[in-house]
Scaffold this motif. Structure first.
Motif, PDB file in Angstrom:
ATOM      1  N   ALA A  26      -7.111  16.295   3.551  1.00 45.88           N
ATOM      2  CA  ALA A  26      -7.439  15.336   4.617  1.00 45.88           C
ATOM      3  C   ALA A  26      -8.369  14.218   4.112  1.00 45.88           C
ATOM      4  O   ALA A  26      -8.120  13.039   4.392  1.00 45.88           O
ATOM      5  CB  ALA A  26      -8.073  16.066   5.799  1.00 45.88           C
ATOM      6  N   MET A  27      -9.431  14.575   3.357  1.00 44.15           N
ATOM      7  CA  MET A  27     -10.367  13.545   2.884  1.00 44.15           C
ATOM      8  C   MET A  27      -9.728  12.588   1.876  1.00 44.15           C
ATOM      9  O   MET A  27      -9.886  11.370   2.001  1.00 44.15           O
ATOM     10  CB  MET A  27     -11.628  14.191   2.308  1.00 44.15           C
ATOM     11  CG  MET A  27     -12.558  14.728   3.382  1.00 44.15           C
ATOM     12  SD  MET A  27     -14.041  15.506   2.744  1.00 44.15           S
ATOM     13  CE  MET A  27     -14.799  14.188   1.874  1.00 44.15           C
ATOM     14  N   PRO A  28      -8.984  13.061   0.861  1.00 44.10           N
ATOM     15  CA  PRO A  28      -8.337  12.091  -0.025  1.00 44.10           C
ATOM     16  C   PRO A  28      -7.323  11.206   0.699  1.00 44.10           C
ATOM     17  O   PRO A  28      -7.200  10.016   0.398  1.00 44.10           O
ATOM     18  CB  PRO A  28      -7.641  12.965  -1.066  1.00 44.10           C
ATOM     19  CG  PRO A  28      -8.400  14.229  -1.082  1.00 44.10           C
ATOM     20  CD  PRO A  28      -8.869  14.423   0.316  1.00 44.10           C
ATOM     21  N   ARG A  29      -6.588  11.757   1.697  1.00 48.45           N
ATOM     22  CA  ARG A  29      -5.634  10.943   2.445  1.00 48.45           C
ATOM     23  C   ARG A  29      -6.354   9.857   3.239  1.00 48.45           C
ATOM     24  O   ARG A  29      -5.924   8.695   3.262  1.00 48.45           O
ATOM     25  CB  ARG A  29      -4.815  11.828   3.385  1.00 48.45           C
ATOM     26  CG  ARG A  29      -3.713  11.072   4.092  1.00 48.45           C
ATOM     27  CD  ARG A  29      -2.919  11.956   4.984  1.00 48.45           C
ATOM     28  NE  ARG A  29      -3.785  12.408   6.079  1.00 48.45           N
ATOM     29  CZ  ARG A  29      -3.554  13.444   6.845  1.00 48.45           C
ATOM     30  NH1 ARG A  29      -2.482  14.181   6.640  1.00 48.45           N
ATOM     31  NH2 ARG A  29      -4.379  13.776   7.807  1.00 48.45           N
ATOM     32  N   ALA A  30      -7.491  10.208   3.847  1.00 46.42           N
ATOM     33  CA  ALA A  30      -8.262   9.206   4.601  1.00 46.42           C
ATOM     34  C   ALA A  30      -8.836   8.148   3.649  1.00 46.42           C
ATOM     35  O   ALA A  30      -8.855   6.963   3.970  1.00 46.42           O
ATOM     36  CB  ALA A  30      -9.382   9.889   5.379  1.00 46.42           C
ATOM     37  N   THR A  31      -9.279   8.574   2.468  1.00 46.98           N
ATOM     38  CA  THR A  31      -9.822   7.623   1.497  1.00 46.98           C
ATOM     39  C   THR A  31      -8.736   6.683   1.003  1.00 46.98           C
ATOM     40  O   THR A  31      -8.950   5.469   0.900  1.00 46.98           O
ATOM     41  CB  THR A  31     -10.436   8.383   0.310  1.00 46.98           C
ATOM     42  OG1 THR A  31     -11.408   9.302   0.794  1.00 46.98           O
ATOM     43  CG2 THR A  31     -11.090   7.441  -0.679  1.00 46.98           C
ATOM     44  N   LEU A  32      -7.556   7.205   0.733  1.00 41.52           N
ATOM     45  CA  LEU A  32      -6.462   6.357   0.272  1.00 41.52           C
ATOM     46  C   LEU A  32      -5.973   5.403   1.354  1.00 41.52           C
ATOM     47  O   LEU A  32      -5.519   4.291   1.060  1.00 41.52           O
ATOM     48  CB  LEU A  32      -5.298   7.222  -0.239  1.00 41.52           C
ATOM     49  CG  LEU A  32      -5.526   7.915  -1.571  1.00 41.52           C
ATOM     50  CD1 LEU A  32      -4.344   8.816  -1.908  1.00 41.52           C
ATOM     51  CD2 LEU A  32      -5.730   6.898  -2.681  1.00 41.52           C
ATOM     52  N   SER A  33      -6.080   5.814   2.576  1.00 41.80           N
ATOM     53  CA  SER A  33      -5.651   4.911   3.657  1.00 41.80           C
ATOM     54  C   SER A  33      -6.642   3.768   3.842  1.00 41.80           C
ATOM     55  O   SER A  33      -6.275   2.712   4.358  1.00 41.80           O
ATOM     56  CB  SER A  33      -5.469   5.684   4.963  1.00 41.80           C
ATOM     57  OG  SER A  33      -6.727   6.162   5.422  1.00 41.80           O
ATOM     58  N   ARG A  39     -11.140  -2.895  -3.332  1.00 38.32           N
ATOM     59  CA  ARG A  39     -11.626  -1.586  -3.787  1.00 38.32           C
ATOM     60  C   ARG A  39     -10.779  -1.035  -4.925  1.00 38.32           C
ATOM     61  O   ARG A  39     -11.306  -0.373  -5.833  1.00 38.32           O
ATOM     62  CB  ARG A  39     -11.625  -0.586  -2.632  1.00 38.32           C
ATOM     63  CG  ARG A  39     -12.750  -0.815  -1.667  1.00 38.32           C
ATOM     64  CD  ARG A  39     -12.849   0.296  -0.677  1.00 38.32           C
ATOM     65  NE  ARG A  39     -13.936   0.063   0.244  1.00 38.32           N
ATOM     66  CZ  ARG A  39     -14.195   0.820   1.275  1.00 38.32           C
ATOM     67  NH1 ARG A  39     -13.439   1.869   1.514  1.00 38.32           N
ATOM     68  NH2 ARG A  39     -15.198   0.548   2.061  1.00 38.32           N
ATOM     69  N   LEU A  40      -9.474  -1.310  -4.891  1.00 34.12           N
ATOM     70  CA  LEU A  40      -8.599  -0.862  -5.955  1.00 34.12           C
ATOM     71  C   LEU A  40      -8.986  -1.525  -7.282  1.00 34.12           C
ATOM     72  O   LEU A  40      -8.996  -0.870  -8.333  1.00 34.12           O
ATOM     73  CB  LEU A  40      -7.136  -1.167  -5.619  1.00 34.12           C
ATOM     74  CG  LEU A  40      -6.099  -0.646  -6.605  1.00 34.12           C
ATOM     75  CD1 LEU A  40      -6.130   0.875  -6.639  1.00 34.12           C
ATOM     76  CD2 LEU A  40      -4.731  -1.158  -6.240  1.00 34.12           C
ATOM     77  N   LEU A  41      -9.343  -2.810  -7.244  1.00 36.13           N
ATOM     78  CA  LEU A  41      -9.795  -3.496  -8.450  1.00 36.13           C
ATOM     79  C   LEU A  41     -11.112  -2.901  -8.963  1.00 36.13           C
ATOM     80  O   LEU A  41     -11.307  -2.771 -10.175  1.00 36.13           O
ATOM     81  CB  LEU A  41      -9.952  -4.994  -8.192  1.00 36.13           C
ATOM     82  CG  LEU A  41      -8.628  -5.763  -8.016  1.00 36.13           C
ATOM     83  CD1 LEU A  41      -8.916  -7.209  -7.643  1.00 36.13           C
ATOM     84  CD2 LEU A  41      -7.812  -5.692  -9.279  1.00 36.13           C
ATOM     85  N   HIS A  42     -11.993  -2.536  -8.040  1.00 37.82           N
ATOM     86  CA  HIS A  42     -13.241  -1.883  -8.442  1.00 37.82           C
ATOM     87  C   HIS A  42     -12.953  -0.537  -9.122  1.00 37.82           C
ATOM     88  O   HIS A  42     -13.575  -0.199 -10.144  1.00 37.82           O
ATOM     89  CB  HIS A  42     -14.152  -1.671  -7.227  1.00 37.82           C
ATOM     90  CG  HIS A  42     -14.905  -2.887  -6.818  1.00 37.82           C
ATOM     91  ND1 HIS A  42     -16.090  -3.241  -7.381  1.00 37.82           N
ATOM     92  CD2 HIS A  42     -14.620  -3.839  -5.895  1.00 37.82           C
ATOM     93  CE1 HIS A  42     -16.528  -4.356  -6.834  1.00 37.82           C
ATOM     94  NE2 HIS A  42     -15.646  -4.749  -5.925  1.00 37.82           N
ATOM     95  N   ILE A  43     -12.032   0.227  -8.566  1.00 38.85           N
ATOM     96  CA  ILE A  43     -11.691   1.531  -9.142  1.00 38.85           C
ATOM     97  C   ILE A  43     -11.077   1.356 -10.533  1.00 38.85           C
ATOM     98  O   ILE A  43     -11.437   2.067 -11.493  1.00 38.85           O
ATOM     99  CB  ILE A  43     -10.736   2.303  -8.202  1.00 38.85           C
ATOM    100  CG1 ILE A  43     -11.483   2.697  -6.923  1.00 38.85           C
ATOM    101  CG2 ILE A  43     -10.172   3.537  -8.899  1.00 38.85           C
ATOM    102  CD1 ILE A  43     -10.598   3.256  -5.845  1.00 38.85           C
TER     103      ILE A  43
END
Length: 136
Positions: A26-33, A39-43
């Protein structure tokens, strides 16, 4: 006791499953949403930074171990030269003593020849000498 057995066999595994579902799904799905392009560029930048740091540390360790290996080879070469020097000194000393032992009899023979020549030179000439210098 029946209530404890119910907790141990049913409720605790259910609580553990719910906790795992929440944290691993649940937490990774919420984070990916919630991930945006920013944020993707930061990652991606953080991942590249971690890879860069890993490569720098790997290069530094390789350089360090390479220097250690070079130093090890240099020290072993110096030890080889020193041991070869000591062996050479020992071989030369052994050869010198063997040569002295071999020359002693030759010197004795030459010394006898020198003494014999000196004795002959000091003796008066014989009467049958061909030079005819002695008149008896």
């Amino acid at each position: 006791m029946k209530n404890f057995w119910q907790k141990l066999t049913v409720e605790w595994p259910c609580v553990m499953g719910d906790w795992l579902w929440h944290n691993l799904v649940a937490m990774p799905r919420a984070t990916l949403s919630r991930v945006t392009r920013h944020r993707l560029l930061h990652i991606v930048a953080l991942v590249l930074l971690v890879i860069f740091i890993q490569q720098v540390l790997l290069f530094d360790l390789t350089f360090l171990f390479g220097l250690d290996l070079g130093l090890l080879m240099e020290v072993s070469a110096a030890m080889f030269v020193l041991s070869l020097r000591e062996q050479t000194v020992a071989v030369v000393a052994t050869a010198r003593s063997a040569l002295k032992r071999a020359i002693r009899p030759i010197r004795r023979i030459r010394a006898r020849e020198v003494v014999t020549r000196a004795a002959r030179a000091l003796l008066p000439p014989r009467a049958d000498d061909e030079d005819g210098l002695v008149f008896a």
